[in-house]
Write a protein that holds these residues in place. Sequence first.
Motif, PDB file in Angstrom:
ATOM      1  N   GLU A 256       0.824  -1.205   0.000  1.00 10.08           N
ATOM      2  CA  GLU A 256       0.000   0.000   0.000  1.00 10.08           C
ATOM      3  C   GLU A 256       0.864   1.264   0.000  1.00 10.08           C
ATOM      4  OE1 GLU A 256      -0.306  -2.495   2.026  1.00 10.08           O
ATOM      5  OE2 GLU A 256      -2.355  -3.296   1.897  1.00 10.08           O
ATOM      6  N   ALA A 257       1.991   1.221   0.707  1.00  9.16           N
ATOM      7  CA  ALA A 257       2.901   2.376   0.735  1.00  9.16           C
ATOM      8  C   ALA A 257       3.504   2.627  -0.645  1.00  9.16           C
ATOM      9  CB  ALA A 257       3.999   2.153   1.767  1.00  9.16           C
ATOM     10  N   ALA A 258       3.864   1.543  -1.339  1.00 12.23           N
ATOM     11  CA  ALA A 258       4.388   1.682  -2.699  1.00 12.23           C
ATOM     12  C   ALA A 258       3.326   2.266  -3.622  1.00 12.23           C
ATOM     13  CB  ALA A 258       4.861   0.328  -3.221  1.00 12.23           C
ATOM     14  N   ALA A 259       2.062   1.869  -3.414  1.00 15.38           N
ATOM     15  CA  ALA A 259       0.967   2.404  -4.229  1.00 15.38           C
ATOM     16  C   ALA A 259       0.815   3.905  -4.012  1.00 15.38           C
ATOM     17  CB  ALA A 259      -0.332   1.687  -3.897  1.00 15.38           C
ATOM     18  N   ARG A 260       0.916   4.368  -2.770  1.00 13.96           N
ATOM     19  CA  ARG A 260       0.802   5.805  -2.489  1.00 13.96           C
ATOM     20  C   ARG A 260       1.939   6.583  -3.139  1.00 13.96           C
ATOM     21  NH1 ARG A 260      -0.732   3.818   2.660  1.00 13.96           N
ATOM     22  NH2 ARG A 260       1.369   4.176   3.490  1.00 13.96           N
ATOM     23  N   PHE A 261       3.145   6.014  -3.085  1.00 14.83           N
ATOM     24  CA  PHE A 261       4.293   6.683  -3.713  1.00 14.83           C
ATOM     25  C   PHE A 261       4.117   6.758  -5.232  1.00 14.83           C
ATOM     26  CE2 PHE A 261       8.702   6.487  -5.418  1.00 14.83           C
ATOM     27  CZ  PHE A 261       9.151   7.707  -4.913  1.00 14.83           C
ATOM     28  N   LYS A 262       3.653   5.667  -5.837  1.00 13.00           N
ATOM     29  CA  LYS A 262       3.415   5.646  -7.277  1.00 13.00           C
ATOM     30  C   LYS A 262       2.328   6.637  -7.671  1.00 13.00           C
ATOM     31  CE  LYS A 262       3.544   3.918 -11.515  1.00 13.00           C
ATOM     32  NZ  LYS A 262       4.669   4.202 -12.418  1.00 13.00           N
ATOM     33  N   ALA A 263       1.266   6.725  -6.867  1.00 10.47           N
ATOM     34  CA  ALA A 263       0.183   7.666  -7.158  1.00 10.47           C
ATOM     35  C   ALA A 263       0.689   9.097  -7.149  1.00 10.47           C
ATOM     36  CB  ALA A 263      -0.939   7.493  -6.136  1.00 10.47           C
ATOM     37  N   LEU A 264       1.595   9.408  -6.223  1.00 10.20           N
ATOM     38  CA  LEU A 264       2.164  10.748  -6.154  1.00 10.20           C
ATOM     39  C   LEU A 264       3.093  11.023  -7.329  1.00 10.20           C
ATOM     40  CD1 LEU A 264       2.358  13.317  -4.448  1.00 10.20           C
ATOM     41  CD2 LEU A 264       4.211  12.247  -3.160  1.00 10.20           C
ATOM     42  N   MET A 265       3.927  10.050  -7.674  1.00  8.19           N
ATOM     43  CA  MET A 265       4.871  10.231  -8.778  1.00  8.19           C
ATOM     44  C   MET A 265       4.153  10.339 -10.122  1.00  8.19           C
ATOM     45  SD  MET A 265       7.827  10.552  -7.462  1.00  8.19           S
ATOM     46  CE  MET A 265       8.836  10.420  -8.937  1.00  8.19           C
ATOM     47  N   LEU A 325      -5.123  15.726  -7.537  1.00 13.16           N
ATOM     48  CA  LEU A 325      -5.034  14.440  -6.849  1.00 13.16           C
ATOM     49  C   LEU A 325      -6.423  13.884  -6.551  1.00 13.16           C
ATOM     50  CD1 LEU A 325      -2.656  12.689  -5.771  1.00 13.16           C
ATOM     51  CD2 LEU A 325      -3.116  13.672  -3.533  1.00 13.16           C
ATOM     52  N   LYS A 326      -7.299  14.748  -6.072  1.00 16.23           N
ATOM     53  CA  LYS A 326      -8.651  14.300  -5.745  1.00 16.23           C
ATOM     54  C   LYS A 326      -9.437  13.936  -6.985  1.00 16.23           C
ATOM     55  CE  LYS A 326     -12.657  15.553  -2.936  1.00 16.23           C
ATOM     56  NZ  LYS A 326     -13.250  16.554  -2.030  1.00 16.23           N
ATOM     57  N   TRP A 327      -9.250  14.701  -8.064  1.00 19.75           N
ATOM     58  CA  TRP A 327      -9.989  14.444  -9.298  1.00 19.75           C
ATOM     59  C   TRP A 327      -9.530  13.148  -9.965  1.00 19.75           C
ATOM     60  CZ3 TRP A 327      -8.183  15.035 -14.572  1.00 19.75           C
ATOM     61  CH2 TRP A 327      -9.195  14.865 -15.513  1.00 19.75           C
ATOM     62  N   ILE A 328      -8.235  12.902  -9.941  1.00 18.12           N
ATOM     63  CA  ILE A 328      -7.689  11.723 -10.619  1.00 18.12           C
ATOM     64  C   ILE A 328      -8.011  10.441  -9.872  1.00 18.12           C
ATOM     65  CG2 ILE A 328      -5.544  10.556 -11.264  1.00 18.12           C
ATOM     66  CD1 ILE A 328      -4.376  13.286 -11.940  1.00 18.12           C
ATOM     67  N   TYR A 329      -7.814  10.460  -8.553  1.00 16.31           N
ATOM     68  CA  TYR A 329      -7.928   9.219  -7.780  1.00 16.31           C
ATOM     69  C   TYR A 329      -9.210   9.124  -6.959  1.00 16.31           C
ATOM     70  CZ  TYR A 329      -2.950   8.947  -8.884  1.00 16.31           C
ATOM     71  OH  TYR A 329      -1.746   8.909  -9.533  1.00 16.31           O
ATOM     72  N   THR A 336      -1.409  11.928   0.446  1.00  8.19           N
ATOM     73  CA  THR A 336      -0.130  12.328  -0.162  1.00  8.19           C
ATOM     74  C   THR A 336      -0.109  13.791  -0.575  1.00  8.19           C
ATOM     75  OG1 THR A 336      -0.859  11.697  -2.392  1.00  8.19           O
ATOM     76  CG2 THR A 336       0.176   9.987  -1.052  1.00  8.19           C
ATOM     77  N   THR A 337      -1.179  14.525  -0.340  1.00 10.74           N
ATOM     78  CA  THR A 337      -1.315  15.896  -0.842  1.00 10.74           C
ATOM     79  C   THR A 337      -0.184  16.810  -0.376  1.00 10.74           C
ATOM     80  OG1 THR A 337      -3.711  15.652  -0.872  1.00 10.74           O
ATOM     81  CG2 THR A 337      -2.842  17.889  -0.934  1.00 10.74           C
ATOM     82  N   ASP A 338       0.252  16.660   0.858  1.00 11.38           N
ATOM     83  CA  ASP A 338       1.223  17.595   1.433  1.00 11.38           C
ATOM     84  C   ASP A 338       2.558  17.617   0.698  1.00 11.38           C
ATOM     85  OD1 ASP A 338      -0.666  18.210   3.329  1.00 11.38           O
ATOM     86  OD2 ASP A 338       0.153  16.867   4.858  1.00 11.38           O
TER      87      ASP A 338
END
Length: 421
Positions: A256-265, A325-329, A336-338
């Motif tokens: 799940e942590a890798a998923a959050r990082f990928k979503a941000l990148m 971020l909110k619109w895409i996901y 991850t917004t910060d």
Amino acid sequence: MRKSLIQQHETCASLRNWAGRGFWAVIDQALFAGANFLVSILLARWLEPAAYGAFSLAYAIFLLLGTVHTGLWTEPMIVYGSGRFREDFAAYQQVLLRYHWRFGGAACLFFLVLHLGFWACGAREIALSFLGLSLAAPTVLYLWLVRRGAYVLLKPRLAALGGGLYLLLYLTQTFFFLRTNTLNTFTALLAMAVASLVSAESIRWRMNTETEQVMDAEKVYNLHWHYGRWALLAGIFSWVPGNIFYLILPAFHGFEAAARFKALMNLLMPILHVNGALGQLLVPGMVRALAQGKLRQFILASLAAFTAFAISYWFLLVTFGSHLLKWIYRDKYLETTDWICWLGLLPVLVATISTISSALRVIEKQKIVAQSYGLISVLTIILGIPLVLRYSLCGSALTLLLVNTLAVFYFYRKAVILNII
């Protein structure tokens, strides 16, 4: 006076030509990267975070394999195809393609073994990803090689036409899988494999590089190994800062942590791909600029253009990043917004590093490039492991910013010492 006017006319014509090539390069990258970006977004929305994290880890391993292919085939081709083999490029490319398919077969077997191993262990999601990569890896790498061949011939328009076909095929298949509730990591990669193969063949057909001329394969192999061994090391080392977190994060904090990082990148991918598209013209352009004694001017102009694009995109992220971020996901990955605004600076740093490293490759200082990326990799691991262990996603973002900032100063210092800027 007349001579001055002629020189000005030639300069303007040259600038128009490069602007046109840059336009088609951006269109090409937008089409290829846009398709991959959209599918990545669909997977992030469609899959559970753990499954998306498993996909991100598997794809990071594929990119590591891709650096080997790029270092031994694609990158030397850009240098030698733009110079030594410019007049015999068709025969030269045929030799490279034969070597490519041997490598592609080995890559297929490698991912099949990983698939069987993870499937036997019960890790179904990552096993499906590796099964998909066993099909996608040979064809995607084939597409990379053929596309860059079009850039060597300074015909990015051909690559862009192939990109349009790739976009159409990839998204058509993906939406079919989505509508039939069969979209997963395997079917997404299967669609990529089919789209890559058809697109690559369409580009080769339009390049019209068929020839009966035969080139000494051993000569090509020796040249590529002499150049590519350092490019290979540089590629592996350059893989570390951007991809090692997809391995470290699951080890300490789960998929799940890798998923959050990928979503941000993912939010940084558009500008990184734009600079990547223009960057594909850098080495051929620098090779010609070096021959004309204008390498320094070309490097400074490239730095200015790439940095301007990156800073503009950073302002966009600062203003609209949280909304994007909110619109895409939807409601996923909002935590991850910060870090959006801070990581938005990353493309600015990467633009400087990629421009100077391209210049070092052109003057055949790839050993320095490899050593530089090696130092960056060591720093990433030394700083990254404790920071990720303690701060998870925040530790990954902080490591990326610190390491790339240090890399900018290091590459700039090397460029000054070698008197290329």
